[in-house]
Design an enzyme around this catalytic site. Structure first.
Site, PDB file in Angstrom:
ATOM      1  N   CYS A  90      -2.760 -18.569 -47.104  1.00 32.78           N
ATOM      2  CA  CYS A  90      -2.602 -20.008 -46.834  1.00 32.78           C
ATOM      3  C   CYS A  90      -2.778 -20.307 -45.347  1.00 32.78           C
ATOM      4  O   CYS A  90      -2.065 -21.153 -44.781  1.00 32.78           O
ATOM      5  CB  CYS A  90      -1.248 -20.527 -47.300  1.00 32.78           C
ATOM      6  SG  CYS A  90      -1.045 -20.439 -49.069  1.00 32.78           S
ATOM      7  N   GLN A 108       8.996 -18.366 -41.389  1.00 33.02           N
ATOM      8  CA  GLN A 108       8.881 -16.924 -41.143  1.00 33.02           C
ATOM      9  C   GLN A 108       9.794 -16.423 -40.040  1.00 33.02           C
ATOM     10  O   GLN A 108       9.819 -15.227 -39.755  1.00 33.02           O
ATOM     11  CB  GLN A 108       7.432 -16.555 -40.807  1.00 33.02           C
ATOM     12  CG  GLN A 108       6.448 -16.797 -41.931  1.00 33.02           C
ATOM     13  CD  GLN A 108       6.728 -15.941 -43.168  1.00 33.02           C
ATOM     14  OE1 GLN A 108       7.419 -14.921 -43.105  1.00 33.02           O
ATOM     15  NE2 GLN A 108       6.204 -16.363 -44.299  1.00 33.02           N
ATOM     16  N   HIS A 115       0.330 -22.244 -41.154  1.00 38.95           N
ATOM     17  CA  HIS A 115       0.226 -22.214 -42.608  1.00 38.95           C
ATOM     18  C   HIS A 115      -0.331 -23.583 -43.041  1.00 38.95           C
ATOM     19  O   HIS A 115      -0.084 -24.585 -42.382  1.00 38.95           O
ATOM     20  CB  HIS A 115       1.640 -22.013 -43.162  1.00 38.95           C
ATOM     21  CG  HIS A 115       1.733 -21.770 -44.632  1.00 38.95           C
ATOM     22  ND1 HIS A 115       1.658 -22.771 -45.559  1.00 38.95           N
ATOM     23  CD2 HIS A 115       1.922 -20.626 -45.336  1.00 38.95           C
ATOM     24  CE1 HIS A 115       1.810 -22.261 -46.780  1.00 38.95           C
ATOM     25  NE2 HIS A 115       1.969 -20.960 -46.671  1.00 38.95           N
ATOM     26  N   LYS A 125      12.871 -17.449 -48.506  1.00 35.79           N
ATOM     27  CA  LYS A 125      12.381 -16.478 -47.520  1.00 35.79           C
ATOM     28  C   LYS A 125      13.544 -15.749 -46.840  1.00 35.79           C
ATOM     29  O   LYS A 125      13.337 -14.798 -46.109  1.00 35.79           O
ATOM     30  CB  LYS A 125      11.551 -17.168 -46.439  1.00 35.79           C
ATOM     31  CG  LYS A 125      10.452 -18.071 -46.971  1.00 35.79           C
ATOM     32  CD  LYS A 125       9.108 -17.438 -46.893  1.00 35.79           C
ATOM     33  CE  LYS A 125       8.025 -18.460 -47.161  1.00 35.79           C
ATOM     34  NZ  LYS A 125       6.832 -17.893 -47.748  1.00 35.79           N
ATOM     35  N   ASP A 156       8.198 -24.910 -37.592  1.00 40.39           N
ATOM     36  CA  ASP A 156       8.167 -24.337 -38.931  1.00 40.39           C
ATOM     37  C   ASP A 156       8.838 -22.969 -38.846  1.00 40.39           C
ATOM     38  O   ASP A 156       8.293 -22.018 -38.296  1.00 40.39           O
ATOM     39  CB  ASP A 156       6.694 -24.225 -39.380  1.00 40.39           C
ATOM     40  CG  ASP A 156       6.551 -23.501 -40.708  1.00 40.39           C
ATOM     41  OD1 ASP A 156       7.549 -22.959 -41.212  1.00 40.39           O
ATOM     42  OD2 ASP A 156       5.421 -23.478 -41.225  1.00 40.39           O
TER      43      ASP A 156
END
Ligand code: PLP
Length: 406
Positions: free
Chosen positions: A363, A202, A122, A225, A199
């Protein structure tokens, strides 16, 4: 057998009609819907418990402080961090990565040092590193993926050397759905003395995360999220690293003593939390974590996997359907294009049918460049989605195809 209907009652927004059609919400990778318990927590936070934390001696302030610190412990337990000192509240994933890029960069990086990111990141896991590299004269290197969306681990090995300071990588790609082998990557990076930032934006809503088992040096995610509120997120960092890193922002709360001659900084994690934190958001995040824990992360993962398999099979029968991201290890994200139909047109037609999908580059422009496309249509699933909703998506795509004669 997992039954999403049991949980859909917790999300009143899902029973809405959009243009007279039942809402099908397939934009979960952008943000998830909030269960009643999370909304109630925010409401009661403001109505019953609102007082600024840490500095007050009065009842409300102490109660709010206790709730905020209990939320920190909840996060610690949820990702299995060693200590709550390792949990820093931020505004979200983006701010957490910017914090590390700045503070780690200022403390540990110099000219000609190297940072490795991947082609599937991202933008928020690319741009902060570019900015840091520009500031320090360091070099950004990129690991690529193949046409299925699988990362080239051999390329990663070949890029690593004694100058590599950090590898920044998504556990799950927001566009391809690829689940990356982050534990293996951390092991490889550590062999070269490089640190690893994962990261987890997700992965956190879909996979049980254990930062100690992964041996992540940093792990970041956003509350929104994982069924929590917007405006708050988490940076996990190993205490030994955070101790050495200089603060990101200056202000109240992050100090020990201020004089005009010299300021000394607070202990962890407060050193990285300048200003009034989102103490209502933190308790709502803890509520969201309790909520998913009650459902069970394994149940969530299994149901979403079933949805993905069902959607892949059903949609692959559509003529001129192209999927982007076919990794054998994949989360519930389906990026696709149908013939020459522009993703925006497809998204607009699906919207008129009550189906919320995301369109564009998500993104992740380097992912689009890899495939030589401008964007995709992305359907992303949650535990509250159903196979019937995938049937509605299937029919919607056929309808769009007819309209565009494609
Ligand atoms: N990283 C990934 C993989 C994402 O999917 C996102 C958001 O979509 C982000 C980072 C940025 O998250 P936020 O906007 O909540 O800071």
């Amino acid at each position: 057998m997992f039954n999403p209907d049991i949980y859909r009652h917790d999300f009143p927004i899902l029973s809405q009609q959009i243009y007279g059609k039942p809402l099908v919400y397939f934009d979960n990778a952008a943000t998830t819907q909030k269960p009643l318990c999370v909304v109630e927590k925010i409401k009661s936070g403001y109505l019953e418990q609102n007082a600024n934390i840490h500095r007050g001696v009065h009842f409300l302030s102490e109660r709010a402080t206790e709730a905020h610190e209990a939320a920190r412990q909840k996060v610690q337990q949820f990702i299995n961090a060693n200590s709550s000192n390792e949990i820093v509240f931020t505004r979200g994933t983006t701010e957490a990565i910017n914090l590390v890029a700045f503070s780690f960069g200022e403390t540990f990086c110099k000219a000609d040092d190297e940072i490795i990111v991947t082609e599937m990141e991202h933008h928020s896991n690319i741009v902060p590193w570019q900015m840091m590299c520009e500031r320090k004269g360091a070099i950004l290197k990129v690991v690529h993926f193949d046409d299925n969306g699988v990362l080239n681990i051999e390329e990663l090995r070949s890029l690593l050397n004694e100058k590599t300071k950090l590898v920044a990588i998504a556990q799950v790609s927001n566009t391809l759905g690829t689940i990356n082998p982050v534990k293996e990557i951390a092991t490889i990076a550590h062999q070269y003395g490089a640190k690893v930032l994962i990261d987890g934006a997700q992965s956190i809503p879909h996979i049980k995360v254990d930062v100690q088992s992964i041996d992540a040096d940093f792990f970041v995610f956003s509350a929104h999220k994982i069924y929590g509120p917007t405006g708050i997120g988490v940076l996990y960092g190993k205490e030994t690293l955070l101790e050495k890193m200089q603060p990101y922002q200056g202000g109240g709360e992050m100090i020990q003593k201020v004089t005009f001659e010299k300021t000394t900084y607070n202990e962890l994690p407060f050193k990285f939390e300048a200003g009034t934190p989102d103490f209502i958001g933190s308790t709502a995040l803890a509520e969201a974590l309790n909520y998913v824990e009650k459902i069970g992360m394994a149940n969530i993962a299994e149901h979403e996997h079933q949805l993905l398999c069902y959607a892949q099979e059903k949609l692959s029968a559509i003529e001129k359907m192209r999927f982007f991201g076919n990794s054998p290890k994949k989360s519930g994200v389906l990026s696709f294009l149908v013939g020459n139909i522009h993703p925006y047109d497809m998204g607009s037609i699906l919207d008129k049918l009550g189906i919320a999908v995301r369109t564009g580059h998500h993104c992740a422009q380097p992912v689009m460049d890899h495939f030589g496309i401008e964007g995709t249509v992305r359907a992303s699933f949650s535990f509250y989605n159903t196979k019937e909703e995938i049937d509605i998506l299937y029919n919607g795509i056929l309808r769009a195809q007819k309209m565009f004669k494609n």
